[in-house]
Write a protein that holds these residues in place. Structure first.
Motif, PDB file in Angstrom:
ATOM      1  N   THR A  22       0.855  -1.202  -0.067  1.00 12.99           N
ATOM      2  CA  THR A  22       0.105   0.183  -0.094  1.00 12.99           C
ATOM      3  C   THR A  22       0.855   1.175   0.025  1.00 12.99           C
ATOM      4  OG1 THR A  22      -0.226   0.171   2.420  1.00 12.99           O
ATOM      5  CG2 THR A  22      -1.792  -1.152   1.408  1.00 12.99           C
ATOM      6  N   TYR A  23       2.224   1.324  -0.943  1.00 20.47           N
ATOM      7  CA  TYR A  23       2.981   2.305  -0.713  1.00 20.47           C
ATOM      8  C   TYR A  23       3.506   2.435  -2.246  1.00 20.47           C
ATOM      9  CZ  TYR A  23       6.523  -1.251  -0.701  1.00 20.47           C
ATOM     10  OH  TYR A  23       7.211  -2.275  -1.237  1.00 20.47           O
ATOM     11  N   SER A  24       3.762   3.576  -2.618  1.00 21.63           N
ATOM     12  CA  SER A  24       4.378   3.708  -4.111  1.00 21.63           C
ATOM     13  C   SER A  24       5.993   4.275  -4.010  1.00 21.63           C
ATOM     14  CB  SER A  24       3.680   4.655  -4.935  1.00 21.63           C
ATOM     15  OG  SER A  24       3.691   5.959  -4.691  1.00 21.63           O
ATOM     16  N   GLY A  25       6.315   4.904  -2.907  1.00 18.13           N
ATOM     17  CA  GLY A  25       7.451   5.298  -3.074  1.00 18.13           C
ATOM     18  C   GLY A  25       7.969   5.962  -1.716  1.00 18.13           C
ATOM     19  N   GLY A  26       8.917   7.019  -1.977  1.00 15.81           N
ATOM     20  CA  GLY A  26       9.657   7.673  -0.627  1.00 15.81           C
ATOM     21  C   GLY A  26       8.632   8.130   0.372  1.00 15.81           C
ATOM     22  N   LEU A  27       7.579   8.694   0.038  1.00 15.01           N
ATOM     23  CA  LEU A  27       6.490   9.332   0.988  1.00 15.01           C
ATOM     24  C   LEU A  27       5.889   8.071   1.831  1.00 15.01           C
ATOM     25  CD1 LEU A  27       4.834  11.979   1.728  1.00 15.01           C
ATOM     26  CD2 LEU A  27       3.045  10.791   0.392  1.00 15.01           C
ATOM     27  N   THR A 296      15.314  -1.404   9.884  1.00 14.40           N
ATOM     28  CA  THR A 296      14.750  -1.818   8.765  1.00 14.40           C
ATOM     29  C   THR A 296      15.664  -1.898   7.530  1.00 14.40           C
ATOM     30  OG1 THR A 296      12.817  -0.854   9.662  1.00 14.40           O
ATOM     31  CG2 THR A 296      12.761  -1.301   7.135  1.00 14.40           C
ATOM     32  N   TRP A 297      16.725  -0.848   7.450  1.00 18.06           N
ATOM     33  CA  TRP A 297      17.368  -0.679   6.138  1.00 18.06           C
ATOM     34  C   TRP A 297      18.740  -1.447   6.137  1.00 18.06           C
ATOM     35  CZ3 TRP A 297      14.238  -0.541   2.507  1.00 18.06           C
ATOM     36  CH2 TRP A 297      13.077   0.224   2.491  1.00 18.06           C
ATOM     37  N   VAL A 298      19.003  -1.854   7.465  1.00 17.69           N
ATOM     38  CA  VAL A 298      20.662  -2.385   7.568  1.00 17.69           C
ATOM     39  C   VAL A 298      20.465  -3.858   6.773  1.00 17.69           C
ATOM     40  CG1 VAL A 298      22.507  -2.735   8.904  1.00 17.69           C
ATOM     41  CG2 VAL A 298      21.338  -0.588   9.099  1.00 17.69           C
ATOM     42  N   ALA A 364      18.191   3.243  -8.005  1.00 16.90           N
ATOM     43  CA  ALA A 364      16.718   2.651  -8.042  1.00 16.90           C
ATOM     44  C   ALA A 364      15.916   3.670  -7.237  1.00 16.90           C
ATOM     45  CB  ALA A 364      16.699   1.436  -7.324  1.00 16.90           C
ATOM     46  N   ARG A 365      14.728   4.045  -7.670  1.00 21.25           N
ATOM     47  CA  ARG A 365      13.910   5.028  -7.158  1.00 21.25           C
ATOM     48  C   ARG A 365      12.617   5.089  -8.195  1.00 21.25           C
ATOM     49  NH1 ARG A 365      18.726   7.491  -7.652  1.00 21.25           N
ATOM     50  NH2 ARG A 365      18.834   7.522  -5.594  1.00 21.25           N
ATOM     51  N   ARG A 366      11.707   5.839  -7.848  1.00 20.04           N
ATOM     52  CA  ARG A 366      10.243   5.784  -8.775  1.00 20.04           C
ATOM     53  C   ARG A 366      11.000   6.317 -10.137  1.00 20.04           C
ATOM     54  NH1 ARG A 366       7.195   9.688  -7.979  1.00 20.04           N
ATOM     55  NH2 ARG A 366       8.603  10.807  -6.568  1.00 20.04           N
ATOM     56  N   TYR A 370      11.930  14.050 -13.228  1.00 20.07           N
ATOM     57  CA  TYR A 370      12.929  14.826 -12.548  1.00 20.07           C
ATOM     58  C   TYR A 370      14.038  14.000 -11.873  1.00 20.07           C
ATOM     59  CZ  TYR A 370      11.610  14.018  -7.702  1.00 20.07           C
ATOM     60  OH  TYR A 370      11.187  13.374  -6.429  1.00 20.07           O
ATOM     61  N   LYS A 371      13.933  12.628 -11.671  1.00 19.58           N
ATOM     62  CA  LYS A 371      14.984  11.787 -10.997  1.00 19.58           C
ATOM     63  C   LYS A 371      16.015  11.491 -12.024  1.00 19.58           C
ATOM     64  CE  LYS A 371      12.717  10.619  -7.047  1.00 19.58           C
ATOM     65  NZ  LYS A 371      13.190  10.375  -5.704  1.00 19.58           N
ATOM     66  N   ARG A 372      15.779  11.798 -13.389  1.00 20.03           N
ATOM     67  CA  ARG A 372      16.658  11.779 -14.416  1.00 20.03           C
ATOM     68  C   ARG A 372      17.545  10.508 -14.536  1.00 20.03           C
ATOM     69  NH1 ARG A 372      19.507  17.641 -14.570  1.00 20.03           N
ATOM     70  NH2 ARG A 372      20.116  17.066 -12.507  1.00 20.03           N
ATOM     71  N   ASN A 433      10.165  -4.628 -10.765  1.00 21.96           N
ATOM     72  CA  ASN A 433       9.249  -4.605  -9.420  1.00 21.96           C
ATOM     73  C   ASN A 433       9.953  -4.221  -8.211  1.00 21.96           C
ATOM     74  OD1 ASN A 433       6.675  -4.821  -8.705  1.00 21.96           O
ATOM     75  ND2 ASN A 433       6.930  -6.822  -7.578  1.00 21.96           N
ATOM     76  N   TYR A 434      10.116  -2.894  -8.103  1.00 19.15           N
ATOM     77  CA  TYR A 434      11.079  -2.168  -7.349  1.00 19.15           C
ATOM     78  C   TYR A 434       9.945  -2.225  -5.765  1.00 19.15           C
ATOM     79  CZ  TYR A 434      14.226   1.108  -4.843  1.00 19.15           C
ATOM     80  OH  TYR A 434      15.049   1.691  -4.019  1.00 19.15           O
ATOM     81  N   THR A 435      10.273  -2.984  -4.827  1.00 21.49           N
ATOM     82  CA  THR A 435       9.568  -3.135  -3.631  1.00 21.49           C
ATOM     83  C   THR A 435      10.501  -2.480  -2.446  1.00 21.49           C
ATOM     84  OG1 THR A 435      10.261  -5.173  -3.361  1.00 21.49           O
ATOM     85  CG2 THR A 435       8.232  -4.827  -4.439  1.00 21.49           C
ATOM     86  N   MET A 436       9.995  -2.600  -1.155  1.00 19.09           N
ATOM     87  CA  MET A 436      11.004  -2.432   0.086  1.00 19.09           C
ATOM     88  C   MET A 436      12.042  -3.437   0.045  1.00 19.09           C
ATOM     89  SD  MET A 436       8.194  -1.057   2.855  1.00 19.09           S
ATOM     90  CE  MET A 436       9.378  -0.973   4.152  1.00 19.09           C
ATOM     91  N   THR A 462      15.583   9.672   0.596  1.00 27.85           N
ATOM     92  CA  THR A 462      16.036   8.865   1.624  1.00 27.85           C
ATOM     93  C   THR A 462      16.557   7.681   1.329  1.00 27.85           C
ATOM     94  OG1 THR A 462      13.793   7.782   1.340  1.00 27.85           O
ATOM     95  CG2 THR A 462      14.269   9.556   3.222  1.00 27.85           C
ATOM     96  N   SER A 463      16.802   7.454  -0.141  1.00 29.15           N
ATOM     97  CA  SER A 463      17.686   6.057  -0.540  1.00 29.15           C
ATOM     98  C   SER A 463      18.834   6.229  -0.210  1.00 29.15           C
ATOM     99  CB  SER A 463      17.330   5.489  -1.807  1.00 29.15           C
ATOM    100  OG  SER A 463      17.626   6.716  -2.564  1.00 29.15           O
ATOM    101  N   GLY A 464      19.474   7.505  -0.336  1.00 29.11           N
ATOM    102  CA  GLY A 464      20.958   7.747  -0.096  1.00 29.11           C
ATOM    103  C   GLY A 464      21.205   7.499   1.454  1.00 29.11           C
TER     104      GLY A 464
HETATM  105  C1  LIG Z   1      13.530   4.483   0.189  1.00 28.11           C
HETATM  106  C2  LIG Z   1      12.609   4.099  -0.738  1.00 28.11           C
HETATM  107  C3  LIG Z   1      12.128   5.140  -1.943  1.00 28.11           C
HETATM  108  C4  LIG Z   1      12.714   6.549  -1.752  1.00 28.11           C
HETATM  109  O1  LIG Z   1      13.957   6.894  -2.625  1.00 28.11           O
HETATM  110  P1  LIG Z   1      14.538   7.988  -3.196  1.00 28.11           P
HETATM  111  O2  LIG Z   1      15.775   7.700  -3.895  1.00 28.11           O
HETATM  112  O3  LIG Z   1      14.608   8.809  -1.856  1.00 28.11           O
HETATM  113  O4  LIG Z   1      13.463   8.804  -4.269  1.00 28.11           O
HETATM  114  C5  LIG Z   1      11.433   4.811  -2.952  1.00 28.11           C
HETATM  115  N1  LIG Z   1      10.914   3.613  -3.073  1.00 28.11           N
HETATM  116  C6  LIG Z   1      11.031   2.555  -2.116  1.00 28.11           C
HETATM  117  C7  LIG Z   1      10.644   1.036  -2.332  1.00 28.11           C
HETATM  118  C8  LIG Z   1      11.968   2.913  -1.108  1.00 28.11           C
HETATM  119  O5  LIG Z   1      12.520   1.789  -0.224  1.00 28.11           O
END
Ligand SMILES: *Cc1c(COP(=O)(O)O)cnc(C)c1O
Length: 565
Positions: A22-27, A296-298, A364-366, A370-372, A433-436, A462-464
């Protein structure tokens, strides 16, 4: 029943796990990390979102590089607990009913924060209304407006049904949830038996609302034609009375609604705070820089490493400061293990034949303009030459384009085109299929994390930060969080002609040039010829950026500066 929870957190999307799509990206991922932080730090919070039975789509990429979208099938009751309470909202004069599903997020010390997912799929509703909570960011403007009515008005009503009568604060994560302010005005009128809204009523509501804005361009904010709103919302008294505050030229701007009815407003990084203050002059806008949830991310190998050398890191992320004393060799071994997992996955899923000893760059991100994602390919000849002369590189990509974002989909196609063009010199993979879960694998397994947004469009990113927790340095345009996290040659590298003033025109060619220079002069030589210094950069990522860009620090700032101030 009266349940004690002081802060209600509202978000259109929440990323709790890959299994709950139920999520699409950074938000959404930020929302999930925020809730995980509240659970770790015993902050009495309850969260509200929508259910999305069809999830955010599953992505396939066909042989022409076209993205295909398939609904995600997930068994709601395998993960969530259905609640017996019902509530309703009025949409186009009809009563639309909904229920909620509960998920408990447990913190490191056992405290838990409930998350409620609102669900309109009830037999009481017509077929058209039953699907209102099915798709995340799907459908047309009217569909989206209905969802925001359910989240805002409906979310507050459901909290009351569930027994949350002691909520002191309502935190809106982006403008999608702004209708909670109007519902609180309605409540205030009912309880004080007022027949109209006066300044005191507004102040009472404003005093309880906190708003975090995420979008650095005016066009990105949710807006609805007033005619549509009045038609869908119908006879809502509070709304009718206060619409003069935020409607402008026949348009309802959800951001202005929240700006006007919140006591505390913030952007999500220092520079985003500045951009927001320029965009919305006349409002006090603070900045609280985002963070990510460490455990969660380590990756597994780094979790073991930290457990060994910094055992308190899970409860106390600030302790990652002491990563400076972890032996270099151990850092490298942990990284090699994370990298091996990624390369194995890449080779199995794409047959790219990547080599775990080659410098691996991740992006990897949406997939959105603009993410280019294509900036690194601006001069293919130069890139080829770098790989031949400075040292070999390989590139791993992933990311979904929004189903209605044709330019985003075109971007994916372009990457596959470059893959063909460069394939004999540089291996390139696009993972579907980019997921968490995939994010964690890719981010931890690369050697360098690439980020090339067009400033100032990356509010934070936040991915950085996730990369830093895994000892992976960033090579990034100076935008969002990186303006704060970047120390040249110490935590990573900046892209972009140096010495320019902010706002001064920089061409893409200049940016790409700088990217290539950093790769060939700094990063590649360091990686292949001076491993010790490369690992020193890795270690500083953890010690300097991990100890700060974590969501525990972020939550403490919210508590001290926003919630209980
Ligand atoms: C962290 C994360 C993002 C955010 O990435 P950005 O590079 O900050 O845009 C987007 N999607 C998923 C699945 C993430 O885990």
């Amino acid at each position: 029943m009266n349940v004690k929870s002081t802060i209600a957190y509202f978000s259109m999307e929440i990323g709790l796990s890959t299994k709950i799509p139920t999520y699409s990206g950074g938000l959404g991922v930020l929302a999930g990390d925020t809730i995980r932080a509240a659970a770790d730090l015993n902050v009495p919070m309850v969260a509200m979102t929508l259910l999305y039975r069809k999830g955010h789509f599953q992505q396939k990429i066909d042989e022409h590089g076209r993205q295909q979208e398939h609904p995600v099938r997930w068994e709601v009751d395998e993960f969530l607990t259905g609640m017996p309470q019902r509530a309703s909202v009025i949409i186009e004069g009809r009563e639309v009913y909904f229920r909620s599903w509960r998920y408990d997020v447990s913190g490191v010390g056992g405290f838990s924060v409930p998350v409620y997912f609102l669900d309109a799929d009830l037999p009481e509703n017509s077929n058209n209304d039953r699907v209102l909570t099915d798709c995340l960011y799907g459908g047309d403007q009217r569909y989206r407006l209905c969802q925001e009515i359910i989240l805002g008005f409906g979310g507050v009503r459901m909290l009351r049904e569930l027994g949350y009568n002691d909520i002191k604060l309502f935190h809106m994560n982006e403008g999608h949830a702004s209708f909670i302010t109007v519902e609180l005005l309605n409540e205030e009128m009912r309880t004080s038996e007022r027949t109209s809204i006066d300044q005191d009523t507004i102040e009472l509501v404003r005093d309880r609302c906190i708003f975090t804005t995420h979008t650095p361009v005016p066009a990105g904010h949710d807006k609805y034609p007033m005619d549509l709103v009045e038609q869908v919302l119908g006879d809502n008294q509070a709304f009718k009375e206060i619409k003069y505050i935020f409607h402008y030229e026949g348009v309802l701007n959800m951001t202005y609604l929240a700006l006007n009815l919140s006591r505390y407003i913030n952007g999500v990084a220092k520079s985003h705070g500045e951009v927001s203050r320029m965009m919305f002059s006349g409002y006090d806008i603070e900045a609280i820089t985002n963070g990510v949830h460490a455990t969660t991310w380590v990756s597994e190998p780094f979790q073991e490493l930290y457990d060994q050398y910094i055992p308190e890191w899970r409860q106390n992320n600030f302790a990652l400061r002491y990563a400076l004393s972890i032996p270099q060799q151990d850092i490298w071994l942990a990284h090699a293990e994370a990298k091996k997992s990624l390369i194995r996955y890449v080779n199995q899923s794409t047959g790219s034949g990547m080599d775990e000893h080659i410098l691996t760059i991740g992006f990897a991100r949406r997939a959105t303009v603009y993410k280019r994602a294509n900036l690194v390919f601006l001069d293919m000849e130069r890139l080829r030459q770098i790989a031949r002369e400075a040292g070999p590189v390989q590139l791993v990509f992933a990311g979904k384009a929004h189903p209605q974002d044709e330019e985003g989909k075109e971007l994916i196609k372009r990457i596959l085109y470059y893959r063909e063009k460069l394939g004999n010199v540089i291996k390139i993979a696009y993972l579907e299929n980019y997921t968490m879960d995939l994010a964690k694998l890719v981010i931890a397994g690369c050697d360098v994390w690439l980020n090339t947004p067009k400033p100032p469009l990356e509010a934070s990113g936040t991915s950085g930060m996730k990369a830093a927790f895994n000892g992976v340095p960033s090579l990034s345009v100076l935008d969002g969080w990186w303006i704060e996290g970047h120390l040249e040659g110490i935590t990573g590298w900046a892209i972009g002609p140096q010495g320019r003033k902010r706002g001064e025109e920089v061409t893409e060619a200049e940016e790409a040039q700088s990217l290539y220079d950093k790769l060939s002069n700094d990063i590649i030589p360091l990686f292949y010829n001076d491993r010790e210094r490369f690992i020193s950069v890795m270690r500083h990522c953890i010690a300097i950026n991990g100890s700060f860009f974590n969501v525990h620090r972020m939550m403490q700032e919210y508590v001290l500066n926003a919630y209980f101030h």
